[in-house]
Design an enzyme around this catalytic site. Structure first.
Site, short mmCIF file in Angstrom:
data_model
loop_
_atom_site.label_atom_id
_atom_site.label_comp_id
_atom_site.label_asym_id
_atom_site.label_seq_id
_atom_site.Cartn_x
_atom_site.Cartn_y
_atom_site.Cartn_z
N ASP A 26 0.83 -1.21 0.00
CA ASP A 26 0.00 0.00 0.00
C ASP A 26 0.87 1.26 0.00
O ASP A 26 1.99 1.24 0.49
CB ASP A 26 -0.90 -0.04 1.25
CG ASP A 26 -2.12 0.86 1.10
OD1 ASP A 26 -2.34 1.41 0.00
OD2 ASP A 26 -2.84 1.02 2.10
N ASN A 74 -10.36 -3.20 -6.90
CA ASN A 74 -9.58 -2.18 -7.59
C ASN A 74 -10.14 -1.82 -8.97
O ASN A 74 -9.77 -0.80 -9.56
CB ASN A 74 -8.11 -2.59 -7.72
CG ASN A 74 -7.33 -2.51 -6.42
OD1 ASN A 74 -6.31 -3.17 -6.24
ND2 ASN A 74 -7.78 -1.68 -5.49
#
Ligand code: FPP
Length: 247
Positions: A26, A74
């Site tokens: 991340d 996503n």
């Protein structure tokens, strides 16, 4: 069921490195933001980092490395960002597969392939096939991966195969997951500070140790790896049992 490493933390034994490390990479967007670059630039920097990270973990005795590269959620990101991530995966397969193969790395893909372009599907399948007999290290790329989707897919296959309810147990169920021949993760690392699993390996992570660092993924380097492994070495893994008080 395959359980990971031996218990760590016993004073008389040197720490055992985790067999399987899984990473939620991340912070690419934030990394790019602080530099006035695009989110896609951040993902490119994150992809560069993957190259060195694989070798560093391998050098420390880690046998399985799973990277969360693209989640089932996503797809909701802006089109240009999704396109960039697809592009980066294609490019990485094109430029890295041969070297990884020569280094004995077995590549697996975890996730759906049916929503990827035919070109990308073909590239993934070729790299998986080419490296299938390699044994030095295992690299699992979770791409269009979701833990809930994985579990639902497994249930559908069980039902389609006519498996009787009395034959369903953890061992038979795991054969239908994306990871039938992969040990459960021992250590899950998340960069950029968040404290959540985000639908990553939710079945397999049942007894994983969790480690998070504020460092953004493109900056996660050798010293960060050593901090994560040192934190892991301090953990006492009990798998739900009670240990002898001397341990
Ligand atoms: C999270 O950062 C990262 C991702 C959603 C993608 C990770 C992908 C790569 C490192 C590159 C592609 C992978 C391969 C295998 C070539 P974020 O965008 O959520 O960061 P932010 O939270 O700072 O916005």
């Amino acid at each position: 069921m395959i359980r990971g490493s031996a218990l760590n933390g016993a004073p008389s034994s040197p720490p055992t490195p985790p067999v399987h490390v899984a990473i939620i990479m991340d912070g690419n967007g934030r990394w790019a933001n602080t530099r006035g670059q695009t989110r896609s630039d951040g993902h490119r920097a994150g992809t560069q980092n993957i190259r060195r990270i694989i070798r560093l973990f391998s050098g420390r005795g880690v046998r399985y490395l799973t990277l969360y590269a693209f989640s089932t959620e996503n797809w909701e990101r802006p089109d240009d960002e999704v396109d960039a991530l697809m592009e980066l995966l294609g490019e990485a397969i094109r430029t890295e597969t041969q070297a990884l193969h020569e280094e004995g790395v077995r590549i697996r893909h975890l996730g759906r392939t049916d929503r990827l372009s035919p070109h990308l599907q073909k590239a993934i399948n070729s790299s998986v096939e080419l490296t299938q007999n390699n044994t030095t290290m295992n690299l699992n790329v979770a791409f269009d991966y979701g833990g809930r989707a994985e579990i639902l897919e497994a249930i559908k296959k069980l039902v389609a195969n006519g498996v009787r309810p009395e034959d369903v147990n953890e061992e038979t169920f795991e054969k239908y997951l994306y990871t039938p021949d992969v040990p459960d993760p021992d250590l899950i690392i998340r960069t950029a500070g968040e404290m959540r699993l985000s639908n990553f390996l939710i079945w397999q992570a049942a007894y994983a140790e969790y480690y998070t660092t504020g460092t953004l993924w493109p900056d996660f380097d050798e010293s960060e790896i050593d901090l994560a492994l040192a934190a892991y070495a301090q953990r006492q893994r009990r798998f739900g049992r009670v240990l002898d008080s001397r341990e």
